[in-house]
Motif scaffolding. Structure first.
Motif, PDB file in Angstrom:
ATOM      1  N   ASP A 161      31.688  52.242  36.544  1.00 47.20           N
ATOM      2  CA  ASP A 161      30.822  51.435  35.917  1.00 47.20           C
ATOM      3  C   ASP A 161      31.404  50.274  35.030  1.00 47.20           C
ATOM      4  OD1 ASP A 161      28.587  52.562  37.062  1.00 47.20           O
ATOM      5  OD2 ASP A 161      28.498  54.228  35.107  1.00 47.20           O
ATOM      6  N   ARG A 162      32.501  50.661  34.554  1.00 43.07           N
ATOM      7  CA  ARG A 162      33.507  49.698  33.929  1.00 43.07           C
ATOM      8  C   ARG A 162      34.804  50.085  34.039  1.00 43.07           C
ATOM      9  NH1 ARG A 162      29.769  47.431  30.986  1.00 43.07           N
ATOM     10  NH2 ARG A 162      28.049  48.383  30.026  1.00 43.07           N
ATOM     11  N   ILE A 163      35.641  48.924  33.935  1.00 36.26           N
ATOM     12  CA  ILE A 163      37.207  48.953  33.988  1.00 36.26           C
ATOM     13  C   ILE A 163      37.845  48.367  32.829  1.00 36.26           C
ATOM     14  CG2 ILE A 163      37.300  48.987  36.589  1.00 36.26           C
ATOM     15  CD1 ILE A 163      38.012  46.035  36.525  1.00 36.26           C
ATOM     16  N   PRO A 164      39.252  49.035  32.343  1.00 29.99           N
ATOM     17  CA  PRO A 164      39.764  48.398  31.325  1.00 29.99           C
ATOM     18  C   PRO A 164      40.389  47.138  31.668  1.00 29.99           C
ATOM     19  CG  PRO A 164      41.031  50.303  31.936  1.00 29.99           C
ATOM     20  CD  PRO A 164      39.685  49.918  33.023  1.00 29.99           C
ATOM     21  N   ALA A 165      40.339  46.128  30.692  1.00 30.97           N
ATOM     22  CA  ALA A 165      41.236  44.821  30.634  1.00 30.97           C
ATOM     23  C   ALA A 165      41.541  44.320  29.284  1.00 30.97           C
ATOM     24  CB  ALA A 165      40.053  44.049  31.693  1.00 30.97           C
ATOM     25  N   ARG A 166      42.638  44.233  29.167  1.00 25.85           N
ATOM     26  CA  ARG A 166      42.965  43.512  27.875  1.00 25.85           C
ATOM     27  C   ARG A 166      42.352  43.890  26.950  1.00 25.85           C
ATOM     28  NH1 ARG A 166      44.034  37.295  29.199  1.00 25.85           N
ATOM     29  NH2 ARG A 166      41.727  37.563  28.803  1.00 25.85           N
ATOM     30  N   GLY A 167      42.162  45.166  26.432  1.00 29.97           N
ATOM     31  CA  GLY A 167      41.276  45.397  25.182  1.00 29.97           C
ATOM     32  C   GLY A 167      39.720  45.457  25.094  1.00 29.97           C
ATOM     33  N   ARG A 168      39.306  45.448  26.387  1.00 33.51           N
ATOM     34  CA  ARG A 168      38.021  45.306  26.667  1.00 33.51           C
ATOM     35  C   ARG A 168      37.365  46.104  27.894  1.00 33.51           C
ATOM     36  NH1 ARG A 168      39.812  41.067  29.352  1.00 33.51           N
ATOM     37  NH2 ARG A 168      38.698  40.193  31.197  1.00 33.51           N
ATOM     38  N   LEU A 169      36.132  46.220  28.163  1.00 37.65           N
ATOM     39  CA  LEU A 169      35.864  46.973  29.288  1.00 37.65           C
ATOM     40  C   LEU A 169      34.970  45.712  30.332  1.00 37.65           C
ATOM     41  CD1 LEU A 169      34.532  50.323  28.080  1.00 37.65           C
ATOM     42  CD2 LEU A 169      36.698  49.851  29.371  1.00 37.65           C
ATOM     43  N   VAL A 170      35.166  45.451  31.528  1.00 37.20           N
ATOM     44  CA  VAL A 170      34.741  44.812  32.372  1.00 37.20           C
ATOM     45  C   VAL A 170      33.730  45.565  33.186  1.00 37.20           C
ATOM     46  CG1 VAL A 170      34.845  43.060  34.246  1.00 37.20           C
ATOM     47  CG2 VAL A 170      36.620  43.255  32.306  1.00 37.20           C
ATOM     48  N   ARG A 171      32.462  44.987  33.307  1.00 36.82           N
ATOM     49  CA  ARG A 171      31.474  45.751  34.145  1.00 36.82           C
ATOM     50  C   ARG A 171      31.861  45.615  35.670  1.00 36.82           C
ATOM     51  NH1 ARG A 171      26.148  43.582  33.672  1.00 36.82           N
ATOM     52  NH2 ARG A 171      27.382  41.550  33.497  1.00 36.82           N
ATOM     53  N   VAL A 172      31.444  46.638  36.525  1.00 37.16           N
ATOM     54  CA  VAL A 172      31.641  46.584  37.971  1.00 37.16           C
ATOM     55  C   VAL A 172      30.188  46.686  38.493  1.00 37.16           C
ATOM     56  CG1 VAL A 172      32.552  47.556  40.004  1.00 37.16           C
ATOM     57  CG2 VAL A 172      33.980  47.585  37.687  1.00 37.16           C
ATOM     58  N   GLY A 173      29.831  45.767  39.221  1.00 38.99           N
ATOM     59  CA  GLY A 173      28.608  45.709  39.971  1.00 38.99           C
ATOM     60  C   GLY A 173      28.605  45.988  41.448  1.00 38.99           C
ATOM     61  N   ARG A 174      27.706  47.021  41.736  1.00 36.14           N
ATOM     62  CA  ARG A 174      27.514  47.217  43.088  1.00 36.14           C
ATOM     63  C   ARG A 174      26.401  46.362  43.724  1.00 36.14           C
ATOM     64  NH1 ARG A 174      28.336  51.240  39.425  1.00 36.14           N
ATOM     65  NH2 ARG A 174      29.927  53.037  40.020  1.00 36.14           N
ATOM     66  N   PHE A 175      26.702  45.568  44.666  1.00 32.41           N
ATOM     67  CA  PHE A 175      25.700  44.626  45.623  1.00 32.41           C
ATOM     68  C   PHE A 175      25.707  45.100  46.930  1.00 32.41           C
ATOM     69  CE2 PHE A 175      27.692  42.385  41.611  1.00 32.41           C
ATOM     70  CZ  PHE A 175      26.457  42.224  40.929  1.00 32.41           C
ATOM     71  N   ARG A 176      24.825  45.748  47.232  1.00 32.21           N
ATOM     72  CA  ARG A 176      24.472  46.171  48.649  1.00 32.21           C
ATOM     73  C   ARG A 176      24.194  45.036  49.576  1.00 32.21           C
ATOM     74  NH1 ARG A 176      25.428  50.718  50.460  1.00 32.21           N
ATOM     75  NH2 ARG A 176      25.385  52.551  48.967  1.00 32.21           N
TER      76      ARG A 176
END
Length: 146
Positions: free
Chosen positions: A71-86
């Motif tokens: 749902d989220r991935i680490p990136a430079r001290g933050r979490l980036v959301r991952v969207g699933r778009f069918r």
């Protein structure tokens, strides 16, 4: 003998159009090493942020094109959301930012041979306003199956 340490996230094989067009379907290409989103996306976000001078807020992808989608991935001290778009093109990954246009990347299948993959990386980083992702896949002889 000293063991060789591999980087946590190898340098992504990524190309970006230096003058992206809003009309283009893609603004570059990405050739991940696997279909494992949890392993591949952190390196993409880090490279995209660095090369574009922006901060990625969301990565959009088609869920059928990936395994292990967090749902989220680490990136430079933050979490980036991952969207699933069918409804999205399974051959495209999109990086979304605050207050600027998103960047769409042609997804080159990980098992693609080096020659066609390099061709796709080069072509997708040129002005592609009149081409669809399917056009680019056909021009570079990339597989169209997800």
């Amino acid at each position: 003998m000293t063991p060789t340490l591999l980087p946590l996230h190898p340098v992504p094989r990524l190309s970006l159009d230096p003058t992206p067009s809003r009309r283009a379907v893609v603004n570059g290409a990405w050739w991940p090493r696997s279909r494992d989103a949890a392993a591949e996306l952190p390196g993409l976000v880090a490279a995209g942020d660095q090369r574009l001078g922006r901060t990625t807020l969301l990565v959009g992808l088609h869920p059928d094109a990936w395994r292990h989608i967090p749902d989220r991935i680490p990136a430079r001290g933050r979490l980036v959301r991952v969207g699933r778009f069918r409804g999205a093109d399974p051959h495209v990954v999109v990086l979304f930012f605050a207050a600027v246009e998103p960047v769409a990347l042609l997804l080159i299948p990980p098992d693609t041979a080096a020659g066609p993959a390099q061709n796709a990386l080069t072509r997708a980083a040129r002005h592609t306003a009149d081409l669809t992702a399917d056009d680019l896949l056909a021009l570079t002889r990339l597989p169209t199956a997800v």
